[in-house]
Design a protein around this motif. Structure first.
Motif, PDB file in Angstrom:
ATOM      1  N   ASP A 180       0.726  -1.184   0.055  1.00 54.18           N
ATOM      2  CA  ASP A 180       0.105  -0.041   0.226  1.00 54.18           C
ATOM      3  C   ASP A 180       1.027   1.277  -0.019  1.00 54.18           C
ATOM      4  O   ASP A 180       0.602   2.293  -0.533  1.00 54.18           O
ATOM      5  CB  ASP A 180      -1.106   0.097   1.299  1.00 54.18           C
ATOM      6  CG  ASP A 180      -1.907  -1.144   1.087  1.00 54.18           C
ATOM      7  OD1 ASP A 180      -2.349  -1.498   0.104  1.00 54.18           O
ATOM      8  OD2 ASP A 180      -2.538  -1.490   2.241  1.00 54.18           O
ATOM      9  N   ALA A 181       2.052   1.085   0.813  1.00 58.13           N
ATOM     10  CA  ALA A 181       2.725   2.399   0.826  1.00 58.13           C
ATOM     11  C   ALA A 181       3.653   2.601  -0.456  1.00 58.13           C
ATOM     12  O   ALA A 181       3.646   3.903  -0.958  1.00 58.13           O
ATOM     13  CB  ALA A 181       3.745   2.203   1.931  1.00 58.13           C
ATOM     14  N   ARG A 182       3.748   1.755  -1.209  1.00 59.00           N
ATOM     15  CA  ARG A 182       4.434   1.698  -2.701  1.00 59.00           C
ATOM     16  C   ARG A 182       3.414   2.396  -3.618  1.00 59.00           C
ATOM     17  O   ARG A 182       3.704   3.323  -4.198  1.00 59.00           O
ATOM     18  CB  ARG A 182       4.876   0.455  -3.247  1.00 59.00           C
ATOM     19  CG  ARG A 182       5.967  -0.175  -2.418  1.00 59.00           C
ATOM     20  CD  ARG A 182       6.240  -1.591  -2.892  1.00 59.00           C
ATOM     21  NE  ARG A 182       7.300  -2.198  -2.427  1.00 59.00           N
ATOM     22  CZ  ARG A 182       7.807  -3.423  -2.553  1.00 59.00           C
ATOM     23  NH1 ARG A 182       6.826  -4.357  -3.124  1.00 59.00           N
ATOM     24  NH2 ARG A 182       8.949  -3.860  -1.931  1.00 59.00           N
ATOM     25  N   LYS A 183       2.146   2.121  -3.522  1.00 62.61           N
ATOM     26  CA  LYS A 183       1.276   2.550  -4.317  1.00 62.61           C
ATOM     27  C   LYS A 183       1.206   4.089  -3.922  1.00 62.61           C
ATOM     28  O   LYS A 183       0.967   5.052  -4.887  1.00 62.61           O
ATOM     29  CB  LYS A 183      -0.055   1.952  -4.413  1.00 62.61           C
ATOM     30  CG  LYS A 183      -0.059   0.505  -4.775  1.00 62.61           C
ATOM     31  CD  LYS A 183      -1.474  -0.210  -4.549  1.00 62.61           C
ATOM     32  CE  LYS A 183      -1.210  -1.618  -4.898  1.00 62.61           C
ATOM     33  NZ  LYS A 183      -2.726  -2.231  -5.003  1.00 62.61           N
ATOM     34  N   LEU A 184       1.155   4.363  -2.777  1.00 60.29           N
ATOM     35  CA  LEU A 184       0.793   5.814  -2.401  1.00 60.29           C
ATOM     36  C   LEU A 184       1.904   6.483  -2.646  1.00 60.29           C
ATOM     37  O   LEU A 184       1.764   7.910  -3.430  1.00 60.29           O
ATOM     38  CB  LEU A 184       0.543   5.783  -1.065  1.00 60.29           C
ATOM     39  CG  LEU A 184       0.135   7.132  -0.225  1.00 60.29           C
ATOM     40  CD1 LEU A 184      -1.134   7.920  -0.895  1.00 60.29           C
ATOM     41  CD2 LEU A 184      -0.121   6.830   1.281  1.00 60.29           C
TER      42      LEU A 184
ATOM     43  N   GLN B  94       4.268   6.130  -5.275  1.00 58.09           N
ATOM     44  CA  GLN B  94       4.395   6.246  -6.594  1.00 58.09           C
ATOM     45  C   GLN B  94       3.204   7.520  -7.092  1.00 58.09           C
ATOM     46  O   GLN B  94       3.552   8.143  -8.124  1.00 58.09           O
ATOM     47  CB  GLN B  94       4.133   4.947  -7.213  1.00 58.09           C
ATOM     48  CG  GLN B  94       4.432   4.932  -8.818  1.00 58.09           C
ATOM     49  CD  GLN B  94       4.458   3.740  -9.408  1.00 58.09           C
ATOM     50  OE1 GLN B  94       4.070   2.675  -8.830  1.00 58.09           O
ATOM     51  NE2 GLN B  94       4.438   3.707 -10.769  1.00 58.09           N
ATOM     52  N   ALA B  95       1.869   7.180  -6.355  1.00 60.22           N
ATOM     53  CA  ALA B  95       0.991   8.006  -6.668  1.00 60.22           C
ATOM     54  C   ALA B  95       1.368   9.720  -6.485  1.00 60.22           C
ATOM     55  O   ALA B  95       1.137  10.667  -7.167  1.00 60.22           O
ATOM     56  CB  ALA B  95      -0.419   7.606  -6.360  1.00 60.22           C
ATOM     57  N   ARG B  96       1.776   9.795  -5.187  1.00 61.53           N
ATOM     58  CA  ARG B  96       2.110  10.994  -4.617  1.00 61.53           C
ATOM     59  C   ARG B  96       3.403  11.648  -5.123  1.00 61.53           C
ATOM     60  O   ARG B  96       3.780  12.718  -4.760  1.00 61.53           O
ATOM     61  CB  ARG B  96       1.845  10.886  -3.270  1.00 61.53           C
ATOM     62  CG  ARG B  96       0.672  10.557  -2.887  1.00 61.53           C
ATOM     63  CD  ARG B  96       0.441  10.273  -1.319  1.00 61.53           C
ATOM     64  NE  ARG B  96       0.836  11.672  -0.594  1.00 61.53           N
ATOM     65  CZ  ARG B  96       1.190  12.027   0.678  1.00 61.53           C
ATOM     66  NH1 ARG B  96       0.884  10.792   1.433  1.00 61.53           N
ATOM     67  NH2 ARG B  96       1.732  12.872   1.242  1.00 61.53           N
ATOM     68  N   SER B  97       4.377  10.690  -5.381  1.00 64.18           N
ATOM     69  CA  SER B  97       5.949  11.111  -5.712  1.00 64.18           C
ATOM     70  C   SER B  97       6.425  11.715  -4.641  1.00 64.18           C
ATOM     71  O   SER B  97       7.162  12.678  -4.736  1.00 64.18           O
ATOM     72  CB  SER B  97       5.613  12.114  -6.977  1.00 64.18           C
ATOM     73  OG  SER B  97       5.201  11.616  -8.090  1.00 64.18           O
ATOM     74  N   LYS B  98       6.030  11.132  -3.272  1.00 64.70           N
ATOM     75  CA  LYS B  98       6.664  11.729  -2.065  1.00 64.70           C
ATOM     76  C   LYS B  98       6.810  10.346  -1.027  1.00 64.70           C
ATOM     77  O   LYS B  98       6.026   9.372  -1.473  1.00 64.70           O
ATOM     78  CB  LYS B  98       6.193  12.712  -1.517  1.00 64.70           C
ATOM     79  CG  LYS B  98       4.522  12.623  -1.018  1.00 64.70           C
ATOM     80  CD  LYS B  98       4.157  14.018  -0.709  1.00 64.70           C
ATOM     81  CE  LYS B  98       4.584  14.259   0.505  1.00 64.70           C
ATOM     82  NZ  LYS B  98       3.982  15.590   1.368  1.00 64.70           N
ATOM     83  N   ALA B  99       7.522  10.471   0.024  1.00 64.81           N
ATOM     84  CA  ALA B  99       7.585   9.585   0.931  1.00 64.81           C
ATOM     85  C   ALA B  99       6.051   9.131   1.510  1.00 64.81           C
ATOM     86  O   ALA B  99       5.267  10.054   1.624  1.00 64.81           O
ATOM     87  CB  ALA B  99       8.485   9.865   1.951  1.00 64.81           C
ATOM     88  N   ALA B 100       5.939   7.879   1.562  1.00 65.47           N
ATOM     89  CA  ALA B 100       4.947   7.157   2.008  1.00 65.47           C
ATOM     90  C   ALA B 100       5.146   6.106   3.213  1.00 65.47           C
ATOM     91  O   ALA B 100       5.982   5.606   2.990  1.00 65.47           O
ATOM     92  CB  ALA B 100       3.868   6.571   1.103  1.00 65.47           C
TER      93      ALA B 100
ATOM     94  N   SER C 104       9.464   5.604 -11.163  1.00 61.05           N
ATOM     95  CA  SER C 104       8.772   4.441 -12.112  1.00 61.05           C
ATOM     96  C   SER C 104       9.893   3.123 -12.276  1.00 61.05           C
ATOM     97  O   SER C 104       9.354   1.990 -12.225  1.00 61.05           O
ATOM     98  CB  SER C 104       8.739   4.989 -13.416  1.00 61.05           C
ATOM     99  OG  SER C 104      10.068   5.615 -13.899  1.00 61.05           O
ATOM    100  N   GLU C 105      11.198   3.448 -11.867  1.00 60.86           N
ATOM    101  CA  GLU C 105      12.095   2.193 -12.009  1.00 60.86           C
ATOM    102  C   GLU C 105      12.952   2.192 -10.755  1.00 60.86           C
ATOM    103  O   GLU C 105      13.399   0.882 -10.708  1.00 60.86           O
ATOM    104  CB  GLU C 105      13.016   2.582 -13.299  1.00 60.86           C
ATOM    105  CG  GLU C 105      12.460   2.480 -14.501  1.00 60.86           C
ATOM    106  CD  GLU C 105      13.488   2.747 -15.547  1.00 60.86           C
ATOM    107  OE1 GLU C 105      14.617   2.958 -15.090  1.00 60.86           O
ATOM    108  OE2 GLU C 105      13.072   2.649 -16.777  1.00 60.86           O
ATOM    109  N   HIS C 106      12.973   2.962  -9.876  1.00 61.39           N
ATOM    110  CA  HIS C 106      13.613   2.837  -8.786  1.00 61.39           C
ATOM    111  C   HIS C 106      12.787   2.973  -7.234  1.00 61.39           C
ATOM    112  O   HIS C 106      11.707   3.712  -7.325  1.00 61.39           O
ATOM    113  CB  HIS C 106      14.659   3.913  -8.642  1.00 61.39           C
ATOM    114  CG  HIS C 106      15.501   4.052  -9.732  1.00 61.39           C
ATOM    115  ND1 HIS C 106      15.451   4.591 -11.172  1.00 61.39           N
ATOM    116  CD2 HIS C 106      16.780   3.193  -9.940  1.00 61.39           C
ATOM    117  CE1 HIS C 106      16.334   4.515 -11.930  1.00 61.39           C
ATOM    118  NE2 HIS C 106      17.031   3.618 -11.265  1.00 61.39           N
TER     119      HIS C 106
END
Length: 630
Positions: free
Chosen positions: A126-130, A132-138, A156-158
């Motif tokens: 869940d934290a990865r999705k959040l 990637q969507a926010r482009s900030k730490a989750a 996108s890759e890292h």
């Protein structure tokens, strides 16, 4: 006796002002203490909020710094400047900057670098999705019971992620002074404690403050509870001093109020007692007089003023000679000096006073020492009783007694004559009977019978002389002649004397004499006269009865204390009216009786310390009984 000063008027409202002031003082003290406590608590709350905000900013700064370093690590990886050794070096440096960091994971495409503890892919999803969507730490939810969370940064890759241990974060980042004042705890969305700085529980009513902790978020709350700080010595002393002073004021007011009430009650009781004593002394018929040791009059009551005719104002302060003394001043002065010297008779002494109008008042005076409250003698208190009427009554009584003595002597002479006539009747009748018999025996030439009859006449003559002597002694109230007597023998002599008269009247004489009758000390002649009187009365009571009821019974008996004799007849009995006066002198139910026989009989028995009584028999007749001590 001095009068009490007038009582002060009672004003209950005078106590209203001190009571109101006391209430206001207590209210002010309580209000001050309450205000200080509220003020202190509010100040402590402001300090608490300030400290909580400071610690929250400090923790947030730690998270922000960690995020910046992870972002820098991710940028370096994106630029291709990292290899595994460089990754480990920089991960170690990040961990040194944040002691709560437990592990770092870096993913470059399919290449993965690891350092320390790692979180599972499921926990990071869940934290990865959040991220990637926010482009900030989750941040993830709590990963386990150890209070670990993970922070994820991803493009996108890292991807770079780090595991943070929250209990270690609090332990390292919360300073000691903060932990001494507060208990810091992280709570999850369900209110369960995740991490805390101190394991010591705070009081339930202690100050507390909580705020949302984001990051890491997800309903996590930062709660701070203040420990109860010890009150300073100065503050304690001031509070204690104020309380003690307030208690002292209350106690002082209470004691003062009690003392005033007690004095008012005592004054009221004293006035009531004074009024009661004044009323009592005023109502006394006995005169009261108090003098000091020098003989000066210091108190008189109304009764004494009435006896002398002088007012209290005229008598108080006077010294001998007093205005009520008679002309015999020397006798009064001698008696007065004896009383003041303490030689007054205990049973009182008589004193004649002259009333103001001139008539004499006879009194009896009782004098006792006058002792004050300290036990010291202040003078002499005298009770003066007016005996003028008593003296007059005694004089009249003395005159009456003299007249009665003269009358008594005349009555005694009459009683003696009546008694002699009554008591000599029996021996004279017997002498007459024996004389007639002697005349017959003389004419018949029976010398022996004549001699016996003449002896009996002589015996009756001696008996008559004895009666005269005993009656004279009895009338003079002399003690009865005492000699050894056998009650049975006296009874037999009496029956022999009465038997001819009873036989002539057809009355049967019966007797039952107990054997072994003890000898008593008594007057034989007087006891014989008592028995003759009782038997003759019994015979007289049976004369008007049918022949079968003409019977008289004489009985004797004894016990350990007395000897008894009883005479029963079957006559008409004694009526209730006659029973009340039966032993009175000159009272009789016989037409020719003198009414002194039973009176003399009871007097004789009482002189022998015995008792004489009677009762009516149920079957008819009378029972006379006497008892004499052994």
């Amino acid at each position: 006796m001095q009068a009490l000063p007038p009582a002060l008027p009672a004003h209950p409202q005078l106590w209203l002002l001190p009571r109101l002031a006391l209430l206001l003082f207590v209210a002010a003290v309580l209000g001050l203490l309450s205000y200080l406590r509220v003020s202190e608590r509010e100040e402590a709350r402001l300090v608490l909020i300030s400290d909580v905000l400071w610690i929250e900013q400090n923790l947030r700064f730690q998270f922000d710094q960690t995020e910046e370093r992870l972002t820098s690590l991710l940028v370096s990886a994106r630029e291709g400047k990292l290899d595994e050794a460089s990754f480990r070096l920089r991960a170690r440096l990040i961990g040194e900057g944040n002691p709560a960091l437990s592990g770092v994971r870096l993913q470059l495409g399919k290449q993965v670098f690891l350092y320390g503890e790692q979180a599972s892919d499921a926990g990071l999803a869940d934290a990865r999705k959040l991220a990637q969507a926010r482009s900030k730490a989750a941040y993830t939810d709590l990963l386990n019971r150890d209070g670990q969370v993970a922070v994820v940064l991803r493009d996108s890759e890292h991807e770079v992620s780090a595991v943070l241990t929250l209990p270690r974060l609090l332990s390292q980042q919360v300073p000691w002074w903060f932990a001494n004042k507060y208990r810091l705890a992280l709570l999850d969305a369900q209110g369960q404690e995740v991490a805390s700085k101190s394991r010591v529980a705070a009081d339930d009513d202690a100050l507390s403050y909580q705020l949302s902790f984001d990051p890491p978020g997800h309903g996590m709350v930062l709660k701070v509870v203040a420990y109860r700080a010890p009150t300073g010595i100065v503050q304690k002393g001031l509070v204690a001093g104020v309380i003690v002073l307030a208690l002292i004021v209350l106690y002082t007011w209470w004691r003062l109020h009690r003392q005033v009430q007690g004095r008012l009650s005592a004054e009221l009781a004293l006035r009531e007692e004074h009024a009661f004593r004044t009323a009592m002394e005023s109502s006394l018929s006995v005169g009261m007089r108090a003098r000091d040791l020098d003989g000066r009059m210091i108190y008189v009551n109304p009764a004494f003023c009435r006896m002398t005719g002088y007012s209290a104002t005229e008598l108080i302060g006077s010294t001998p000679p007093y205005p009520y003394w008679t002309e015999d001043v020397a006798s009064h002065q001698a008696l007065n000096e004896a009383v003041l010297a303490g030689r007054a008779p205990h049973d009182g002494y008589e004193l004649t006073m002259r009333h103001r109008d001139g008539h004499l008042v006879h009194t009896r005076v009782y004098t006792t020492p006058l002792i004050d409250a300290t036990g010291k003698q202040r003078g002499w208190m005298s009770s003066v009783v007016d005996i003028t009427a008593q003296k007059a009554a005694e004089a009249r009584e003395h005159e009456q007694e003299e007249k009665l003595r003269q009358t008594g002597r005349l009555i005694a002479m009459g009683e003696m004559a009546s008694t002699l006539a009554h008591e000599l009747n029996q021996p004279l009748m017997a002498m007459s009977t024996y004389a007639s018999a002697a005349r017959q025996f003389a004419s018949q030439g029976e010398a022996n019978m004549l001699d016996s009859t003449l002896s009996k006449i002589a015996e009756q003559a001696q008996r008559a002389a004895g009666v005269v002597r005993r009656i004279r002694e009895f009338v003079r109230k002399h003690a009865p002649h005492s000699e050894p007597c056998d009650l049975n023998a006296i009874a037999l002599d009496t029956l022999e004397l009465i038997e001819p008269d009873a036989r002539a009247r057809l009355v049967r004489l019966r007797y039952e004499l107990v054997a072994g009758m003890p000898i008593i000390q008594a007057d034989r002649v007087l006891l014989g006269q008592v028995m003759v009187n009782l038997l003759r009365n019994a015979v007289d009571a049976c004369v008007d009865q049918p022949t079968e009821r003409r019977e008289v019974m004489l009985q004797t008996r004894f016990d350990a204390h007395s000897v008894q004799l009883s005479v029963r007849d079957r006559g008409h009995g004694i009526s209730p009216e006659a029973a009340e006066r039966l032993f009175e002198a000159f009272y009789t139910t016989k037409s020719l009786g003198m009414g002194i026989g039973l009176n003399i009989c009871r007097s004789i028995i009482e002189q022998h310390h015995g008792q004489l009584g009677f009762s009516n028999l149920p079957e008819g007749g009378t029972h006379f009984y006497l008892s004499l001590p052994r």
